[in-house]
Scaffold this motif. Structure first.
Motif, PDB file in Angstrom:
ATOM      1  N   ASN A   1       0.745  -1.379   0.206  1.00  0.00           N
ATOM      2  CA  ASN A   1       0.021  -0.100   0.386  1.00  0.00           C
ATOM      3  C   ASN A   1       0.759   1.149  -0.593  1.00  0.00           C
ATOM      4  OD1 ASN A   1      -2.475  -0.917  -0.138  1.00  0.00           O
ATOM      5  ND2 ASN A   1      -2.602  -1.737   2.016  1.00  0.00           N
TER       6      ASN A   1
ATOM      7  N   HIS B   1      -6.432  -5.964  -9.569  1.00  0.00           N
ATOM      8  CA  HIS B   1      -6.109  -4.661  -8.414  1.00  0.00           C
ATOM      9  C   HIS B   1      -4.969  -4.830  -7.866  1.00  0.00           C
ATOM     10  CE1 HIS B   1      -7.231  -8.741  -5.981  1.00  0.00           C
ATOM     11  NE2 HIS B   1      -6.931  -7.033  -4.869  1.00  0.00           N
TER      12      HIS B   1
ATOM     13  N   GLU C   1      -2.800  -2.700 -10.074  1.00  0.00           N
ATOM     14  CA  GLU C   1      -2.746  -0.897 -10.097  1.00  0.00           C
ATOM     15  C   GLU C   1      -2.072  -0.318  -9.362  1.00  0.00           C
ATOM     16  OE1 GLU C   1      -7.136   0.311  -9.852  1.00  0.00           O
ATOM     17  OE2 GLU C   1      -7.563  -1.373 -11.162  1.00  0.00           O
ATOM     18  N   THR C   2      -1.835  -1.359  -7.376  1.00  0.00           N
ATOM     19  CA  THR C   2      -0.576  -0.053  -6.645  1.00  0.00           C
ATOM     20  C   THR C   2       0.437  -0.173  -6.594  1.00  0.00           C
ATOM     21  OG1 THR C   2      -0.781  -2.684  -5.740  1.00  0.00           O
ATOM     22  CG2 THR C   2      -2.741  -1.260  -4.883  1.00  0.00           C
TER      23      THR C   2
ATOM     24  N   TYR D   1       2.967   3.769 -10.484  1.00  0.00           N
ATOM     25  CA  TYR D   1       2.927   5.136 -10.094  1.00  0.00           C
ATOM     26  C   TYR D   1       3.282   6.543 -11.205  1.00  0.00           C
ATOM     27  CZ  TYR D   1       4.335   9.861  -7.603  1.00  0.00           C
ATOM     28  OH  TYR D   1       4.586  10.935  -7.262  1.00  0.00           O
TER      29      TYR D   1
ATOM     30  N   THR E   1      -1.037 -10.789  -1.363  1.00  0.00           N
ATOM     31  CA  THR E   1      -2.118 -10.509  -0.853  1.00  0.00           C
ATOM     32  C   THR E   1      -3.181 -10.854   0.708  1.00  0.00           C
ATOM     33  OG1 THR E   1      -3.302  -9.050  -1.054  1.00  0.00           O
ATOM     34  CG2 THR E   1      -3.457 -11.142  -2.360  1.00  0.00           C
TER      35      THR E   1
ATOM     36  N   LEU F   1      -7.886  -2.512  -2.248  1.00  0.00           N
ATOM     37  CA  LEU F   1      -6.008  -1.910  -1.720  1.00  0.00           C
ATOM     38  C   LEU F   1      -7.407  -0.570  -1.125  1.00  0.00           C
ATOM     39  CD1 LEU F   1      -5.740  -5.244  -2.220  1.00  0.00           C
ATOM     40  CD2 LEU F   1      -3.755  -3.854  -2.784  1.00  0.00           C
TER      41      LEU F   1
ATOM     42  N   PRO G   1      -4.300   2.033  -1.232  1.00  0.00           N
ATOM     43  CA  PRO G   1      -2.973   2.819  -1.480  1.00  0.00           C
ATOM     44  C   PRO G   1      -2.876   3.751  -0.279  1.00  0.00           C
ATOM     45  CG  PRO G   1      -3.462   2.083  -3.538  1.00  0.00           C
ATOM     46  CD  PRO G   1      -5.049   2.195  -2.555  1.00  0.00           C
TER      47      PRO G   1
END
Lengths: 430, 325
Positions: free
Chosen positions: A101, A130, A133-134, A137, A148, A385, A387
């Motif tokens: 995260n 999902h 995605e985290t 950046y 996870t 999640l 983040p």
């Protein structure tokens, strides 16, 4: 003159120590047979986990002619500070296991390497979206997801039968949850011998229920604040209702007993329904004396609003300034590939990031092992999640006290969330 | 070459030469000794410069920047300090919690330790046993004690509330109720006053008996003797204890970190102490510049309080040595 001498002496001593340091690290860069040494840091040092990760490393090392992975165990907590210090000093590890995260936070602060040049779509497609995605950046990947978790409702089937509820029909909505819970309560005078359910016990907090009521929308989404929303106020009021129903004293005295962690109240039969992560099952399996239990997704706010669950996990990343990023990436590819991920999942009963591996594990497990694992894998579709938003890194610490105050009956949900949103706004970083 | 006219002249010249020689030798020996001296303490000097003074100055500098350890270090002037008083609400909470704790813990533990030491200074049989008993908690180390107290303070099954229930008192929820979390910590602190007690006990035994005898002759009562003889005689130790425990109490961190879930600050942030808030800023969100600024502000606050303490101390501390030095 005295000062001069002192200076010379200290300079010599200092140079000596520095030389000692650099000499050591220069040595460690290659093995005797000329393989590049990749320093891998993890916090997996327990009796169960260490052999598992070291077997994975061994398998990798045996398959390699050019790379040799050296495992360095650092205790949980220390590992992050040490990583930061070593990044700042320009002498970091080559691969590190870190929190999923906060990938964005580290990317923003220049603590990890951009991995996008090593990654193509077919690599990316191995992982649950999902999770992927985290690790992004500003459209670049800064880590690769490793494992996870997801939350399920565990329920005691014997207690269900006792209370006259069909054990194959777990509650699906908040309303049903309340109905069931009341039926499952067992009271002896004023004292509760069994509590049907309490939403803030187990591995779930107020924020998750509030998010679920709001159709899965968290406190901060795409840089916008959704803290003081009508649905979140309603959820908070709902949570307060549970507390009022059981009474402050019951809640506190039950909680104080969990604190000691000597026995889990769900396994001990003191709580009939319990939200926890998938691996909680291993406790039931090992200490539950063949407890008759079932699992289900967390009940939805209302029919069709989604059985949202929070998730967390860990990633493998390359600290900024690592000496051998290419070799490090080779190891990360193996670590997050189907073979290593499957081994990890089978041995640890952990949810892994690699889809192929997770599905293979579902097929291979048997009985209850399979039943719960399959439920967790299915649940990943509804797992979100959250983040740490780079603009509001400390937002949880601002919101939590206000939620506490509502649950302690000190303020009203509307007021508290309004104040919480103001507090978080003030935090905003540009 | 010089030639000398008289023996006296020659003698004078010899002496002068000798003097010059010894002077020279002594100087060089002194220098040599200095060098050796510095060499011997060089591990400490290097440690001090590299590991204490260096980081200290660095953190002073960092407090005026937005330093985040790895990528940023821009000079932002007094912004960090402004932020404490304008933006960061938790700063006020944490400062208030810490002041509350200092304000209660210092007098309570000091009074508790003095009280205990006076009790244990009586001449009763088996006193050694009691002294050991009361000192014992002080040798137990931090985290284990906190876990022990978390169990003792458990609202329904803890010993503390069970004990209170014997007298028909319904104990509070202690660590779960924001109103009671700090008193709970104070209670725990009181349990381990044994260390301070030992100091007082030693100084109590240093108080000359003749003073008490003289007071007896004058017909002084027990309380009078305590107030006019005992307290002034042990006042230097009280002063030392108050000073160090004030500084120590400002640094409270471990208790709160261990006894609240992952250092979150406890229910309603009631255990978010200054150092815990600082730690969260430094190592949770990596705002090292801001955390450094907080550290320096605490340093200034504690320094001012210490100076005030020293000034007030002159008024009530009695030094037997005579002039106040």
């Amino acid at each position: 003159m005295k000062k001069g001498l002192l200076f010379i002496i200290s300079a010599f001593l200092l140079m000596g120590t520095l030389a000692g340091c650099s000499g050591e690290s220069a040595q460690a860069e290659k093995t005797k047979d000329g393989k590049v040494v990749v320093d891998f840091w993890s916090f997996w040092g327990s009796e169960t986990r260490r052999p598992i990760i070291e077997k994975i490393i061994d398998d990798f090392n045996r398959s390699q002619d050019e790379v040799f992975v050296k495992h360095t165990y650092l205790p949980w907590g220390d590992i992050w500070t040490k990583n930061l210090a070593s990044v700042a000093a320009g002498n970091p590890a080559d691969v590190i296991i870190n929190d999923i995260n906060s990938v964005g936070q580290r990317a923003e602060n220049g603590q990890s390497e951009d991995l996008s040049k090593y990654i193509d779509d077919s690599f990316k497609d191995q992982f649950y979206p999902h999770l992927w995605e985290t690790v992004m950046y500003e459209d670049k990947a800064y880590a690769v997801p490793f494992n996870t978790d997801t939350r399920l409702l565990f329920y005691n089937k014997d207690a269900f039968k006792e209370a006259g509820i069909d054990p194959e029909k777990p509650p699906a909505t908040w309303t049903e949850l309340e109905e069931y819970a009341e039926k499952l309560d067992v009271k002896n005078g004023d004292r509760y011998e069994r509590v049907g359910f309490y939403p803030l016990w187990g591995s779930i907090g107020a924020a998750s229920w509030m998010t679920s009521a709001d159709g899965g929308k968290g406190f901060i989404q795409d840089g916008k604040l959704y803290i003081n929303t009508p649905k979140k106020q309603e959820a908070l009021q709902w949570l307060l209702g549970w507390k009022e129903r059981l009474g402050e004293k019951t809640v506190q005295s039950f909680e104080a007993e969990f604190g000691s962690e000597q026995s889990n109240p769900f396994i001990a039969g003191k709580v009939a329904m319990w939200v926890d992560i998938g691996t909680f099952y291993t406790q039931i399996r090992d200490y539950g004396n063949d407890m008759n239990f079932g699992v289900a997704p967390i009940p939805a706010y209302e029919e069709g609003s989604g059985n949202w669950s929070d998730g967390g996990g860990f990633v493998a990343e390359i600290p900024k300034g690592a000496k051998h990023p290419e070799e490090a990436m080779k190891f990360i590819e193996y670590l997050t590939g189907p073979e290593a991920q499957k081994y990890w999942a089978m041995k640890n009963y952990d949810n892994v990031a690699n889809k192929e591996a997770a599905e293979a594990v579902v097929k291979e497990l048997k009985g209850d092992d399979q039943y719960v694992y399959e439920a967790t894998v299915k649940n990943l579709d509804q797992t979100q999640l959250f983040p740490v938003p780079t603009q509001y890194p400390d937002y949880q610490n601002r919101i939590n006290p206000h939620i506490d105050n509502v649950l302690l009956g000190k303020t009203k949900p509307e007021k508290a969330l309004e104040k919480a949103e103001e507090d978080v706004k003030k935090l905003k970083k540009n | 070459m010089k030639s000398f006219e008289t023996p006296i002249e020659r003698r004078g010249a010899d002496l002068a030469g000798k003097k010059e020689k010894t002077l020279h030798r002594r100087l060089s020996r002194q220098t040599r000794e200095n060098i050796f001296g510095y060499l011997f303490i060089s591990p400490w000097i290097i440690g001090f410069l590299g590991l204490t003074l260096g980081p200290l100055l660095f953190s002073l500098f960092a407090s005026f920047t937005d330093y985040n350890i790895t990528s940023r270090m821009n000079f932002i002037g007094l912004d960090n300090f402004k932020r404490m008083f304008t933006i960061d609400d938790l700063f006020k909470t944490s400062l208030w919690n810490t002041l509350y704790y200092v304000l209660f813990s210092v007098p309570l533990t000091t009074a508790g330790a003095i009280f205990l030491s006076v009790l244990l200074n009586q001449k009763v049989k088996g006193m050694k046993f009691f002294r050991t008993l009361y000192y014992l908690p002080a040798i137990l180390s931090g985290v284990a004690v906190y876990f022990l107290w978390m169990q003792l303070l458990s609202p329904s099954t803890g010993l503390v509330n069970t004990f209170l229930a014997w007298f028909g008192i319904e104990g509070p929820a202690w660590l779960f109720d924001p109103e009671w979390t700090k008193p709970a910590l104070l209670l725990m602190k009181m349990w381990s006053v044994g260390g301070g007690m030992l100091l007082y006990l030693a100084s109590l035994q240093g108080v000359s008996n003749s003073l008490y005898e003289a007071a007896d002759l004058d017909g002084a009562g027990v309380m009078q003797k305590f107030i006019y003889i005992t307290l002034p005689m042990i006042s230097p130790i009280i002063f030392f204890d108050v000073l160090t425990s004030t500084i120590g109490s400002f640094q409270i961190f471990q208790e709160a970190y261990v006894m609240t879930e992952n250092g979150s600050g406890g229910p309603g942030n009631s255990l978010l102490f200054y150092n815990l808030h600082m730690w969260n800023n430094a190592f949770e969100v990596f705002d090292m510049g801001y955390a450094s600024a907080m550290a320096w502000l605490l340093f200034i606050v504690v320094m001012i309080l210490t100076i005030i303490n020293m000034k007030i101390g002159k008024k009530w501390v009695h030094y037997e040595g005579g002039d106040d030095k």
